[in-house]
Design a protein around this motif. Structure first.
Motif, short mmCIF file in Angstrom:
data_model
loop_
_atom_site.label_atom_id
_atom_site.label_comp_id
_atom_site.label_asym_id
_atom_site.label_seq_id
_atom_site.Cartn_x
_atom_site.Cartn_y
_atom_site.Cartn_z
N ARG A 131 0.83 -1.21 0.00
CA ARG A 131 0.00 0.00 0.00
C ARG A 131 0.86 1.26 0.00
NH1 ARG A 131 -5.17 1.22 0.98
NH2 ARG A 131 -5.59 3.36 1.61
N ASP A 132 1.85 1.31 0.89
CA ASP A 132 2.71 2.48 0.95
C ASP A 132 3.52 2.64 -0.33
OD1 ASP A 132 1.87 3.30 3.40
OD2 ASP A 132 3.57 2.48 4.53
N SER A 133 3.93 1.52 -0.90
CA SER A 133 4.72 1.57 -2.13
C SER A 133 3.90 2.14 -3.28
CB SER A 133 5.22 0.16 -2.47
OG SER A 133 5.95 0.19 -3.69
N ARG A 134 2.66 1.71 -3.38
CA ARG A 134 1.81 2.22 -4.45
C ARG A 134 1.46 3.69 -4.22
NH1 ARG A 134 -2.35 -2.83 -5.79
NH2 ARG A 134 -0.70 -4.38 -6.11
N GLY A 135 1.29 4.06 -2.97
CA GLY A 135 1.04 5.47 -2.69
C GLY A 135 2.22 6.33 -3.09
N LEU A 136 3.44 5.86 -2.81
CA LEU A 136 4.63 6.62 -3.18
C LEU A 136 4.84 6.60 -4.69
CD1 LEU A 136 6.74 8.21 -1.56
CD2 LEU A 136 8.25 6.23 -1.73
N LEU A 137 4.43 5.52 -5.34
CA LEU A 137 4.52 5.43 -6.79
C LEU A 137 3.67 6.52 -7.44
CD1 LEU A 137 5.83 3.38 -8.88
CD2 LEU A 137 3.51 2.46 -9.10
N ALA A 138 2.45 6.69 -6.95
CA ALA A 138 1.57 7.74 -7.47
C ALA A 138 2.15 9.12 -7.17
CB ALA A 138 0.17 7.61 -6.86
N ALA A 139 2.74 9.27 -6.00
CA ALA A 139 3.36 10.55 -5.64
C ALA A 139 4.51 10.87 -6.58
CB ALA A 139 3.86 10.51 -4.20
N GLY A 140 5.31 9.86 -6.94
CA GLY A 140 6.39 10.08 -7.88
C GLY A 140 5.89 10.50 -9.24
N ALA A 141 4.78 9.91 -9.67
CA ALA A 141 4.18 10.31 -10.95
C ALA A 141 3.75 11.78 -10.89
CB ALA A 141 2.99 9.42 -11.27
N ALA A 142 3.16 12.18 -9.77
CA ALA A 142 2.76 13.58 -9.61
C ALA A 142 3.98 14.49 -9.64
CB ALA A 142 2.01 13.75 -8.28
N ALA A 143 5.07 14.06 -9.04
CA ALA A 143 6.30 14.86 -9.06
C ALA A 143 6.78 15.06 -10.49
CB ALA A 143 7.38 14.17 -8.23
N GLY A 144 6.66 14.02 -11.32
CA GLY A 144 7.08 14.14 -12.71
C GLY A 144 6.25 15.13 -13.48
N LEU A 145 4.94 15.13 -13.25
CA LEU A 145 4.08 16.08 -13.96
C LEU A 145 4.32 17.50 -13.45
CD1 LEU A 145 1.85 16.72 -15.94
CD2 LEU A 145 0.16 16.09 -14.19
N ALA A 146 4.50 17.65 -12.15
CA ALA A 146 4.77 18.97 -11.59
C ALA A 146 6.05 19.56 -12.17
CB ALA A 146 4.87 18.88 -10.07
N ALA A 147 7.07 18.72 -12.34
CA ALA A 147 8.34 19.19 -12.89
C ALA A 147 8.22 19.53 -14.36
CB ALA A 147 9.42 18.13 -12.68
N ALA A 148 7.42 18.76 -15.10
CA ALA A 148 7.31 18.96 -16.55
C ALA A 148 6.65 20.28 -16.89
CB ALA A 148 6.51 17.81 -17.17
N PHE A 149 5.61 20.65 -16.16
CA PHE A 149 4.81 21.81 -16.51
C PHE A 149 4.79 22.89 -15.44
CE2 PHE A 149 2.09 19.07 -19.51
CZ PHE A 149 2.83 19.47 -20.60
N ASN A 150 5.59 22.74 -14.38
CA ASN A 150 5.55 23.70 -13.28
C ASN A 150 4.10 23.88 -12.82
OD1 ASN A 150 6.36 25.55 -11.38
ND2 ASN A 150 6.61 27.25 -12.83
N ALA A 151 3.43 22.76 -12.61
CA ALA A 151 2.00 22.77 -12.28
C ALA A 151 1.74 21.80 -11.13
CB ALA A 151 1.17 22.39 -13.50
N PRO A 152 2.15 22.15 -9.91
CA PRO A 152 2.02 21.21 -8.79
C PRO A 152 0.58 20.88 -8.42
CG PRO A 152 2.71 23.39 -8.01
CD PRO A 152 2.80 23.41 -9.51
N LEU A 153 -0.33 21.86 -8.49
CA LEU A 153 -1.71 21.58 -8.12
C LEU A 153 -2.35 20.63 -9.14
CD1 LEU A 153 -4.07 21.99 -6.28
CD2 LEU A 153 -4.62 24.12 -7.48
N ALA A 154 -2.11 20.87 -10.41
CA ALA A 154 -2.64 19.97 -11.43
C ALA A 154 -2.07 18.57 -11.26
CB ALA A 154 -2.33 20.50 -12.83
N ALA A 155 -0.82 18.47 -10.84
CA ALA A 155 -0.20 17.17 -10.63
C ALA A 155 -0.89 16.41 -9.50
CB ALA A 155 1.29 17.34 -10.33
N ILE A 156 -1.21 17.11 -8.44
CA ILE A 156 -1.93 16.47 -7.32
C ILE A 156 -3.30 16.00 -7.78
CG2 ILE A 156 -2.95 16.88 -5.05
CD1 ILE A 156 -0.70 19.02 -4.65
N LEU A 157 -4.00 16.86 -8.49
CA LEU A 157 -5.34 16.51 -8.96
C LEU A 157 -5.29 15.39 -9.99
CD1 LEU A 157 -6.91 20.08 -9.29
CD2 LEU A 157 -7.32 18.38 -7.50
N PHE A 158 -4.19 15.31 -10.74
CA PHE A 158 -4.05 14.24 -11.73
C PHE A 158 -4.11 12.88 -11.05
CE2 PHE A 158 -1.44 11.37 -14.35
CZ PHE A 158 -2.14 11.46 -15.56
N VAL A 159 -3.42 12.76 -9.92
CA VAL A 159 -3.46 11.51 -9.17
C VAL A 159 -4.87 11.24 -8.65
CG1 VAL A 159 -2.65 10.35 -7.07
CG2 VAL A 159 -1.03 11.56 -8.55
#
Length: 454
Positions: A149-177
């Motif tokens: 469970r924790d691993s999958r939660g962190l996996l999704a968080a890492g995906a959000a980090a990638g989107l936030a870095a790509a577009f400088n859009a941290p809120l959209a990254a959170i909502l994407f997850v």
């Protein structure tokens, strides 16, 4: 308790620290990937210093074809799952249906992505950064011995980090997850907070390196309220375009696979690369992800026929580029294509009625969210992503109307989210079709026990 599970999960503060670590590393990798793709895309300038006329076009064809072919070779030889966006791979991993093999995905996604995006193909950097962010999370999860469970939660968080870095859009990254992986993400105060921390940490690093300005800054005044019905019409058009986009993307992938099996997996990449090369000079609007095109298009004052041509060529080049099997996303191509559709819509509308001067840009911006909503089927992400990307917060209401309408029209026409379709296709080709949905809720869903221990 199985042997694969740790004796106990780490304390919350430790888990949050791991999330921050993933975010900081993911932000740095994402910023580095952005810089590398920009530098790689400058190679045509070097050729123009030494070649002219037909010799230049031939050199551009050869150069682009080699870059694309090398990117495809890296994918096929070392990490087949690194082809395409990678978002569907993350969703599959969150369901326990795919494995994130970070040791091979990280280098192939980075190097192959730089080659592919630098060649001029119509692809976005957000797919690779999302996949790389999740891969970084997987590496840290393995090192920390986290539970499923924790691993999958962190996996999704890492995906959000990638989107936030790509577009400088941290809120959209959170909502994407929250919106895109709503069926797979293991909701809980702990995992939900980790996504927020990870996305924020990634954005901090990305902004330190690349600046705090929106990636696609567009200053547009608010639209008069009596023009709002036009955005409902725009949303309806984009709903249809989104259905066509998804269908064409899957058709292109299937056609490319058929060609690869019958002839060679490198025929299409070489042909597409060779075609893209000269377009870098002859028709630059038909190449690269299209972020700069989206920003400049509303102010060009192009006639409707020219805009229609840009729509068609961007559509075709997106399909051709993605079907080659290179590491690359579809977010940026969707945004550029949507802008062209929105500006064309406003231009045609302006031939019938007088429009305020900001209407072309407003329709272009709202269309970004609309087409994103129709294809990805995440309207809330589309609304916020467009606002963060462009800084056009005065257009939030027109964007909301466009996104909601496009989403409803796509739903009414029977469309499915593109990443769900791509994941189903991946599983089918791997000989492991998705199990019935009731069996998928073992990990996903809000876990109230995190707040009320049993």
């Amino acid at each position: 308790m199985t042997s694969a599970e740790p004796a106990q999960k780490p304390r919350d503060i430790v888990y949050y620290a791991l999330a921050a670590l993933v975010g900081f590393i993911g932000g740095g990798v994402g910023a580095g990937f952005h810089w590398a793709t920009v530098k790689a895309g400058e190679w045509p300038l070097l050729l123009r210093e030494h070649f002219q006329g037909p010799a230049l076009y031939a050199a551009l064809s050869v150069g682009a074809a080699l870059m694309v072919a090398l990117a495809v070779f890296l994918v096929r030889r070392f990490a087949p799952e690194a082809a395409g966006s990678g978002v569907q791979e993350i969703e599959g991993a969150l369901e326990g249906l795919r494995e994130v093999r970070w040791k091979r995905v990280l280098p192939v996604k980075f190097v192959g992505g730089v080659l592919a995006l630098g060649s001029g193909l119509v692809a976005g950097r957000e797919g690779p950064t999302i996949h790389m962010g999740a891969s970084i999370a997987k590496a840290i999860s393995n090192a920390a011995g986290l539970s499923t469970r924790d691993s999958r939660g962190l996996l999704a968080a890492g995906a959000a980090a990638g989107l936030a870095a790509a577009f400088n859009a941290p809120l959209a990254a959170i909502l994407f997850v929250i919106e895109e992986t709503r069926r797979q993400f293991p909701y809980g105060l702990r995992t939900y907070s980790a996504v927020i921390i990870c996305s924020a940490a990634s954005a901090i690093v990305a902004q330190v390196i690349g600046g705090t300005e929106p990636d696609m800054q567009m200053d547009v005044a608010a639209v008069p309220l009596h023009f709002l019905p036009a955005f409902i019409g725009l949303g309806g058009v984009l709903g249809v375009v989104g259905i066509a986009f998804n269908a064409a993307l899957v058709f292109s992938l299937d056609a490319a696979r058929g060609l690869a099996l019958k002839v060679s997996p490198y025929v299409l990449p070489v042909v597409v690369g060779a075609a893209v090369g000269p377009l870098l000079v002859l028709r630059p609007e038909a190449t690269f992800g299209g972020e700069m095109l989206a920003v400049s298009l509303p102010g060009m004052g192009l006639p409707a026929l020219t805009l229609a041509g840009i729509v068609l060529i961007r559509f075709a080049m997106t399909m051709a580029s993605y079907s080659t099997g290179i590491p690359g996303g579809i977010f940026a191509p969707i945004l550029a294509l949507a802008t062209a559709v929105g500006v064309l819509f406003a231009t045609l509308l302006g031939s019938l009625f007088p429009l305020p001067p900001q209407m072309l840009a407003a329709c272009g911006i709202a269309a970004m969210g609309g087409l994103f909503s129709a294809t990805v089927r995440a309207p809330l992400v589309g609304m916020v992503l467009v606002a963060e990307l462009t800084g056009a917060y005065d257009l939030l209401l027109p964007t909301i109307l466009t996104c909601v309408t496009a989403n409803l029209v796509a739903e009414g026409l029977g469309g499915k989210p593109i990443y769900e379709v791509l994941l189903d296709r991946t599983l089918r080709l791997a000989g492991m079709p998705r199990p019935p949905e009731p069996e998928q809720d073992v990990i996903g869903g809000w876990d109230e026990r995190e707040r009320r221990p049993q």
